[in-house]
Design an enzyme around this catalytic site. Structure first.
Site, PDB file in Angstrom:
ATOM      1  N   ASN A  17     -36.112 -19.537   3.619  1.00 59.13           N
ATOM      2  CA  ASN A  17     -37.319 -19.900   2.863  1.00 59.13           C
ATOM      3  C   ASN A  17     -38.284 -18.715   2.970  1.00 59.13           C
ATOM      4  OD1 ASN A  17     -39.681 -20.960   1.864  1.00 59.13           O
ATOM      5  ND2 ASN A  17     -39.963 -22.465   3.508  1.00 59.13           N
ATOM      6  N   HIS A 104     -42.081 -29.592   1.607  1.00 62.21           N
ATOM      7  CA  HIS A 104     -42.332 -28.760   2.788  1.00 62.21           C
ATOM      8  C   HIS A 104     -43.711 -29.101   3.343  1.00 62.21           C
ATOM      9  CE1 HIS A 104     -43.084 -25.288   5.314  1.00 62.21           C
ATOM     10  NE2 HIS A 104     -41.784 -25.063   5.298  1.00 62.21           N
ATOM     11  N   GLY A 240     -37.546 -19.798   8.034  1.00 60.93           N
ATOM     12  CA  GLY A 240     -38.687 -19.167   7.386  1.00 60.93           C
ATOM     13  C   GLY A 240     -38.765 -17.690   7.751  1.00 60.93           C
TER      14      GLY A 240
HETATM   15  P1  PGA Z   1     -40.161 -20.679  10.446  1.00 64.10           P
HETATM   16  O1  PGA Z   1     -40.393 -21.580   9.122  1.00 64.10           O
HETATM   17  O2  PGA Z   1     -38.675 -20.448  10.548  1.00 64.10           O
HETATM   18  O3  PGA Z   1     -40.919 -19.416  10.156  1.00 64.10           O
HETATM   19  O4  PGA Z   1     -40.682 -21.449  11.584  1.00 64.10           O
HETATM   20  C1  PGA Z   1     -39.500 -22.600   8.770  1.00 64.10           C
HETATM   21  C2  PGA Z   1     -39.941 -23.244   7.480  1.00 64.10           C
HETATM   22  O5  PGA Z   1     -41.149 -23.398   7.266  1.00 64.10           O
HETATM   23  O6  PGA Z   1     -39.101 -23.609   6.632  1.00 64.10           O
END
Ligand code: PGA
Length: 263
Positions: A17, A104, A240
């Protein structure tokens, strides 16, 4: 045979993402992810990049050639119309996407998206032929109050349309407090929540329980991916920050190249 095949018939999914990150020059990272995936670095896992809508068309050719899926990060519920600034599920599909992230927590919180709105958008994804990655997860305060399962249960029941199938729906469990913070729940807490989600899916959508994929998301990194991906009922990751570079993202996806049946 890989470990996940021994557990079930759910093909693991590692989805990146990119959020509101990425200019055309950054597609060099996407190209590296494609090359590594085509070279077998993700084993038999499915790899998907949910890019900013502006980059989808520019990424289609390399992603298609490598067997990497493309996804959007949000869509409107209507197919078209007077909704300035919005993107429809049909437009994402037309641009080359086969997935879309919906619900999300950054959209639930920052754009006031409630469960009913997420359900409407999930139906829009189905209408357009996209697979919806529907996100659920509790805040820190909700977990501390002992409400995590109640919150996630009501998000599932409120956000997932009854006609969802294992082909059209993926769930991502993303505790809000774990997103972008470097914090993750204990493996026991993740196992409990994923089992709860699977049971709830059975109650809400009977007959599909064992085939719907449930991803874990929130601070997944190369250093913790192997232990997280081994938790029962964790069928992959929604990544993310670590999806922005090929090195980190493939450091996560390559867990599935290395997973082997212990027995
Ligand atoms: P992160 O985000 O891996 O940066 O914690 C995950 C997400 O929001 O899908």
């Amino acid at each position: 045979m890989t470990e996940w095949l021994s557990r079930s018939e759910r093909r693991p999914l590692v989805a990146g993402n990119w959020k509101m990150n990425g200019l055309r020059k950054d597609l060099a990272e996407a190209d590296k992810i494609c090359a590594a995936t085509a070279a077998g670095e993700a084993g038999e896992a499915e790899v998907v990049l949910c890019l900013p809508a502006t980059l989808l068309m520019a990424a289609v050719a390399s992603c298609e050639a490598a067997g990497v899926g493309l996804g959007g990060q949000h869509c409107h519920g209507a197919p078209n119309g007077p909704f300035t600034g919005d993107v429809s599920a049909e437009m994402l599909k037309d641009a080359g996407a086969s997935y879309v992230i919906l619900g999300h927590s950054e959209r639930r919180a920052g754009h006031n998206e409630g469960n009913a709105s997420v359900r409407e958008k999930t139906r829009a994804a189905f209408r357009a032929g996209l697979t919806a990655i529907v996100c659920v997860g509790e805040t820190r305060a909700e977990r501390e109050a002992g409400d995590a399962m109640a919150i996630v249960g009501s998000q599932l029941t409120g956000s997932v349309p009854g006609e969802a199938t294992p082909e059209t729906l993926v769930i991502a469990y993303e505790p809000v407090w774990a997103i972008g913070t470097g914090l993750t729940p204990t493996l026991k807490d993740i196992a409990e929540m994923h089992r709860f989600i699977r049971e709830r899916l059975e109650a809400d959508l009977s007959g599909v329980r064992d085939r719907i994929r449930i991803l874990y998301g929130g601070s997944v990194k190369p250093s913790n991916a192997a232990e997280l991906m081994r938790v029962p009922n964790v069928d992959g990751a929604l990544v993310g920050g670590a999806s922005l570079t090929a090195r980190d993202f493939m450091g996560i996806a390559s867990v599935y190249r290395d997973l082997r049946v212990a027995s």
